[in-house]
Design a protein around this motif. Structure first.
Motif, PDB file in Angstrom:
ATOM      1  N   LEU A   1      -4.692  10.047   2.189  1.00  0.00           N
ATOM      2  CA  LEU A   1      -5.543   9.181   1.392  1.00  0.00           C
ATOM      3  C   LEU A   1      -4.698   8.093   0.742  1.00  0.00           C
ATOM      4  N   SER A   2      -5.283   6.925   0.620  1.00  0.00           N
ATOM      5  CA  SER A   2      -4.605   5.811  -0.030  1.00  0.00           C
ATOM      6  C   SER A   2      -5.453   5.291  -1.174  1.00  0.00           C
ATOM      7  N   CYS A   3      -4.796   4.776  -2.164  1.00  0.00           N
ATOM      8  CA  CYS A   3      -5.480   4.167  -3.302  1.00  0.00           C
ATOM      9  C   CYS A   3      -4.729   2.898  -3.642  1.00  0.00           C
TER      10      CYS A   3
ATOM     11  N   THR B   1       0.891  16.270  -1.097  1.00  0.00           N
ATOM     12  CA  THR B   1       2.042  15.510  -1.582  1.00  0.00           C
ATOM     13  C   THR B   1       1.565  14.149  -2.059  1.00  0.00           C
ATOM     14  N   ILE B   2       1.886  13.849  -3.308  1.00  0.00           N
ATOM     15  CA  ILE B   2       1.531  12.543  -3.866  1.00  0.00           C
ATOM     16  C   ILE B   2       2.755  11.648  -3.832  1.00  0.00           C
ATOM     17  N   SER B   3       2.536  10.391  -3.535  1.00  0.00           N
ATOM     18  CA  SER B   3       3.632   9.429  -3.512  1.00  0.00           C
ATOM     19  C   SER B   3       3.072   8.065  -3.880  1.00  0.00           C
ATOM     20  N   ARG B   4       3.967   7.111  -4.067  1.00  0.00           N
ATOM     21  CA  ARG B   4       3.503   5.773  -4.457  1.00  0.00           C
ATOM     22  C   ARG B   4       4.396   4.714  -3.859  1.00  0.00           C
ATOM     23  N   ASP B   5       3.842   3.531  -3.760  1.00  0.00           N
ATOM     24  CA  ASP B   5       4.561   2.346  -3.332  1.00  0.00           C
ATOM     25  C   ASP B   5       4.264   1.290  -4.379  1.00  0.00           C
TER      26      ASP B   5
ATOM     27  N   HIS C   1       1.369  -1.574  -4.832  1.00  0.00           N
ATOM     28  CA  HIS C   1       0.406  -1.080  -5.832  1.00  0.00           C
ATOM     29  C   HIS C   1      -0.490  -0.008  -5.224  1.00  0.00           C
ATOM     30  N   THR C   2       0.116   0.889  -4.521  1.00  0.00           N
ATOM     31  CA  THR C   2      -0.645   1.900  -3.791  1.00  0.00           C
ATOM     32  C   THR C   2      -0.091   3.284  -4.066  1.00  0.00           C
ATOM     33  N   VAL C   3      -0.987   4.226  -4.226  1.00  0.00           N
ATOM     34  CA  VAL C   3      -0.608   5.623  -4.361  1.00  0.00           C
ATOM     35  C   VAL C   3      -1.253   6.381  -3.204  1.00  0.00           C
TER      36      VAL C   3
END
Length: 125
Positions: free
Chosen positions: A20-22, A69-73, A77-79
């Motif tokens: 999933l992307s946010c 697993t959560i990650s971010r960029d 501006h994306t998690v």
């Protein structure tokens, strides 16, 4: 005004994976932390995972540890929320949340300022 847009949901068989992307949009975006929550049919919304926006601190609900697993960029501006070994009980609408405090890193949505519209994950058995 910040907006959060989730994507990546869909129908998947048990044992499968999804990411999933946010993505956040808006003039300024500087949360202290980002989180993912989910709401299954007929149930209350529950915390899934959170990550600091400027730190690598993460926190997971016990029910998803080892599979999510959560990650971010920060640049984009994306998690993200990578989900492995999906189970039928993971079926839910998944919501992204931006928190200007770090409260979400304890699993609370009390100080969430912005919510996404949600993306539906359906896991078939």
């Amino acid at each position: 005004q910040v907006q959060l847009v989730e994507s990546g949901g869909g129908l998947v068989q048990a044992g499968g994976s999804l990411r999933l992307s946010c993505r956040a949009s808006g003039r300024t975006f500087a949360p202290a932390a980002m989180g993912w929550f989910r709401q299954a049919p007929g149930k209350e919304r529950e915390f899934v995972a959170a990550i600091g926006w400027s730190t690598d601190t993460t926190y997971y609900a016990d029910s998803v540890k080892g599979r999510f697993t959560i990650s971010r960029d920060n640049y984009r501006h994306t998690v993200y929320l990578q989900i492995y070994s999906l189970k039928p009980e993971d079926t839910a609408v998944y919501y992204c949340a931006a928190d200007r405090s770090k409260n979400v890193l304890s699993g609370s949505d009390r100080f969430v300022e912005v919510w996404g519209q949600g993306t539906l994950v359906t896991v078939s058995s």
